[in-house]
Design a protein around this motif. Structure first.
Motif, mmCIF file in Angstrom:
data_model
loop_
_atom_site.group_PDB
_atom_site.id
_atom_site.type_symbol
_atom_site.label_atom_id
_atom_site.label_comp_id
_atom_site.label_asym_id
_atom_site.label_seq_id
_atom_site.Cartn_x
_atom_site.Cartn_y
_atom_site.Cartn_z
ATOM 1 N N GLY A 318 19.599 95.844 21.199
ATOM 2 C CA GLY A 318 20.011 95.500 22.334
ATOM 3 C C GLY A 318 20.364 93.848 22.458
ATOM 4 O O GLY A 318 20.878 93.741 23.381
ATOM 5 N N ARG A 319 20.288 93.296 21.293
ATOM 6 C CA ARG A 319 21.069 91.882 21.494
ATOM 7 C C ARG A 319 22.387 91.568 20.932
ATOM 8 O O ARG A 319 22.925 92.591 20.129
ATOM 9 C CB ARG A 319 20.304 90.893 20.800
ATOM 10 C CG ARG A 319 18.740 90.663 21.323
ATOM 11 C CD ARG A 319 17.972 89.986 20.509
ATOM 12 N NE ARG A 319 18.583 88.677 20.472
ATOM 13 C CZ ARG A 319 17.896 87.718 19.640
ATOM 14 N NH1 ARG A 319 16.722 87.753 19.119
ATOM 15 N NH2 ARG A 319 18.327 86.124 19.649
ATOM 16 N N LEU A 324 22.272 86.252 16.927
ATOM 17 C CA LEU A 324 21.331 86.559 16.065
ATOM 18 C C LEU A 324 20.775 85.232 15.473
ATOM 19 O O LEU A 324 21.807 84.470 15.006
ATOM 20 C CB LEU A 324 21.207 87.627 15.246
ATOM 21 C CG LEU A 324 21.388 89.091 16.028
ATOM 22 C CD1 LEU A 324 21.599 90.209 15.079
ATOM 23 C CD2 LEU A 324 20.320 89.176 16.865
ATOM 24 N N PRO A 325 19.656 85.097 14.808
ATOM 25 C CA PRO A 325 19.410 83.824 13.959
ATOM 26 C C PRO A 325 20.281 83.790 12.660
ATOM 27 O O PRO A 325 20.478 82.523 12.419
ATOM 28 C CB PRO A 325 17.945 83.978 13.489
ATOM 29 C CG PRO A 325 17.246 84.799 14.564
ATOM 30 C CD PRO A 325 18.263 85.839 15.005
ATOM 31 N N ASN A 326 20.798 84.669 12.242
ATOM 32 C CA ASN A 326 21.653 84.705 10.914
ATOM 33 C C ASN A 326 22.981 84.721 11.291
ATOM 34 O O ASN A 326 23.395 84.963 12.698
ATOM 35 C CB ASN A 326 21.379 85.940 10.034
ATOM 36 C CG ASN A 326 19.925 86.154 9.506
ATOM 37 O OD1 ASN A 326 19.439 87.315 9.810
ATOM 38 N ND2 ASN A 326 19.487 85.201 8.735
ATOM 39 N N ILE A 327 23.743 84.179 10.570
ATOM 40 C CA ILE A 327 25.310 84.268 10.875
ATOM 41 C C ILE A 327 25.676 85.464 10.456
ATOM 42 O O ILE A 327 25.912 85.852 9.295
ATOM 43 C CB ILE A 327 26.177 83.139 9.988
ATOM 44 C CG1 ILE A 327 25.403 81.707 10.250
ATOM 45 C CG2 ILE A 327 27.607 83.188 10.336
ATOM 46 C CD1 ILE A 327 25.967 80.603 9.282
ATOM 47 N N ALA A 344 32.848 97.409 19.736
ATOM 48 C CA ALA A 344 31.990 98.649 19.630
ATOM 49 C C ALA A 344 30.459 98.316 19.367
ATOM 50 O O ALA A 344 29.449 99.127 19.196
ATOM 51 C CB ALA A 344 32.819 99.323 18.711
ATOM 52 N N VAL A 345 30.463 97.027 18.765
ATOM 53 C CA VAL A 345 29.173 96.602 18.546
ATOM 54 C C VAL A 345 28.871 95.154 19.241
ATOM 55 O O VAL A 345 28.293 94.270 18.644
ATOM 56 C CB VAL A 345 29.169 96.262 16.958
ATOM 57 C CG1 VAL A 345 29.178 97.485 16.072
ATOM 58 C CG2 VAL A 345 30.258 95.242 16.481
ATOM 59 N N ALA A 346 29.133 95.342 20.645
ATOM 60 C CA ALA A 346 28.622 94.132 21.261
ATOM 61 C C ALA A 346 27.101 94.046 21.434
ATOM 62 O O ALA A 346 26.806 92.779 21.557
ATOM 63 C CB ALA A 346 29.380 94.601 22.789
ATOM 64 N N VAL A 347 26.330 95.089 21.087
ATOM 65 C CA VAL A 347 25.300 94.956 21.053
ATOM 66 C C VAL A 347 24.609 95.887 19.885
ATOM 67 O O VAL A 347 25.148 96.978 19.799
ATOM 68 C CB VAL A 347 24.256 95.087 22.315
ATOM 69 C CG1 VAL A 347 24.358 94.466 23.514
ATOM 70 C CG2 VAL A 347 24.467 96.771 22.820
ATOM 71 N N ASP A 352 21.398 100.271 12.833
ATOM 72 C CA ASP A 352 22.330 99.204 12.348
ATOM 73 C C ASP A 352 22.188 98.449 11.123
ATOM 74 O O ASP A 352 21.063 98.236 10.947
ATOM 75 C CB ASP A 352 23.084 98.721 13.420
ATOM 76 C CG ASP A 352 23.775 99.229 14.728
ATOM 77 O OD1 ASP A 352 24.251 100.441 14.260
ATOM 78 O OD2 ASP A 352 24.040 98.898 15.760
ATOM 79 N N ARG A 353 23.006 98.156 10.405
ATOM 80 C CA ARG A 353 23.022 97.249 9.371
ATOM 81 C C ARG A 353 23.712 95.987 9.439
ATOM 82 O O ARG A 353 24.987 96.059 9.880
ATOM 83 C CB ARG A 353 23.071 97.998 7.999
ATOM 84 C CG ARG A 353 22.117 99.098 7.441
ATOM 85 C CD ARG A 353 22.399 99.574 6.292
ATOM 86 N NE ARG A 353 21.807 98.505 5.283
ATOM 87 C CZ ARG A 353 20.474 98.424 4.940
ATOM 88 N NH1 ARG A 353 19.513 99.211 5.452
ATOM 89 N NH2 ARG A 353 19.940 97.409 4.089
#
Length: 366
Positions: A318-319, A324-327, A344-347, A352-353
């Motif tokens: 959902g984020r 996210l903490p990683n780049i 398409a991957v706004a959240v 997901d990978r």
């Protein structure tokens, strides 16, 4: 051509139908890293065990043996001692036999056991050691081939152990894959010897032939990397590999981008255009050498930063992948790769990978 000759010709080409001992020159399982002194010590222990077993047998049945020294009344003995049994077992196992001169005193027999017999065994080892080593090595390889063929699964096959193949193997090993899970297929014996030194299983043969890939375990392989020197060979290997391994992930390298669609149609999941990739890096190096250096760092496993892949965690669902903490560089959803800025991957969603940048020393979660 008669039906019988056709059958014979087809049978000779089926490597998987051959017995294990006939595959020793084709399929090679790497030897372990055990010290030669350790191997010699293990053989000596086996020899000593056999010797003392013979001594025990003779000692239990010592009353059934005749000793000329006892009959002559030497040392006042009335029956064979343990040393007598040890002497008898030693000369028997070393194929010494009996001659016109035999030691009859306890001290002479002790010297025979401790000095003469080891020297005699050393002579036999030097005399027939080479032949025994060849026969033993073939038997060991045949046994290892039998065990490997029965157990191999979810491994990676690398076709071609040139510069591309060696680099791919190095990247996989640095990323945590065991060398024993990698099988190299090549026609060049020198390249296969290098691969065997690196601890990899090797198969000598043309990977465009189905029986060669079948011998390498293609039907049970998790992935197949094709690093052929020619694009036409890469297409043929891809066709053969996809037919044998419909569920394996196939990655192929080609020189010209115009052949990409042929690899895709042949069944390759991923295609790497080596010449154009190198050309782009060369062009960028003239104006932005630091960018090229960073890309090289990202693509070089074991140093600096690497590009890794992991599944999203429950708290990340959902984020936005940007927060996210990683780049995060991209998101893989249902087998499709999306850039991090794609709507398409706004959240991120469950399943997901994420493709992200990590420190080379950091451990990647599954």
């Amino acid at each position: 051509m008669t039906a019988r000759s056709k059958f014979r010709r087809r049978s000779k080409s089926e490597l998987t139908d051959l017995p294990d001992h006939a595959l020793v020159s084709v399929l090679r399982i790497p030897a372990g890293d055990a010290s030669p002194w350790r191997a010699i010590g293990a053989r000596m222990l086996v020899a000593l065990a056999a010797l003392f077993l013979a001594v025990l047998i003779v000692y239990i049945e010592r009353d059934g043996y005749r000793d000329s020294a006892i009959e002559a009344g030497i040392d006042g003995r009335t029956r064979m001692t343990f040393l007598d049994c040890l002497y008898y077992a030693t000369v028997s196992l070393s194929t010494t036999g009996y001659g016109d001169i035999t030691p009859i005193t306890q001290s002479a027999r002790l010297i025979n056991v401790l000095l003469i017999t080891p020297l005699r065994i050393l002579f036999l080892i030097v005399l027939v050691g080479t032949t025994l080593q060849v026969l033993t090595e073939r038997s060991r390889q045949a046994f290892k081939i039998q065990r490997w063929r029965a157990a191999v699964h979810n491994h990676t096959i690398v076709v071609g152990y040139g510069t591309k193949g060696r680099t791919a193997v190095s990247a996989m090993i640095n990323d945590g894959m065991e060398p024993g899970k990698i099988v190299v297929v090549d026609t060049d014996q020198a390249a296969l010897e290098v691969a065997e030194i690196d601890g990899l299983v090797t198969v000598r043969g043309d990977a465009t032939k189905a029986d060669v890939l079948r011998l390498a375990g293609a039907p049970r392989a998790a992935s197949i990397i094709i690093g052929a020197n020619r694009d036409d060979a890469a297409v043929m290997v891809t066709l053969t590999a996809r037919e044998l391994a419909p569920r394996a992930k196939i990655v192929a390298s080609i020189r010209e981008s115009e052949n990409t669609h042929l690899l895709r149609q042949s069944g390759a999941d991923s295609v790497v255009v080596s010449s154009e990739t190198a050309g782009r890096l060369l062009g960028m190096a003239t104006t932005t050498p630091s960018v090229v250096e960073m890309i090289e760092d990202l693509l070089s496993p074991g140093d600096g930063f690497n590009i890794a892949e992991r599944e999203v965690t429950r708290v990340e669902v959902g984020r936005s992948p940007r927060h996210l903490p990683n780049i995060v560089l991209g998101v893989v959803r249902k087998g499709h790769l999306y850039r991090v800025d794609s709507p398409a991957v706004a959240v991120v969603e469950a399943g997901d990978r994420l493709l992200f940048v990590r420190n080379a020393d950091a451990k990647v979660p599954n």
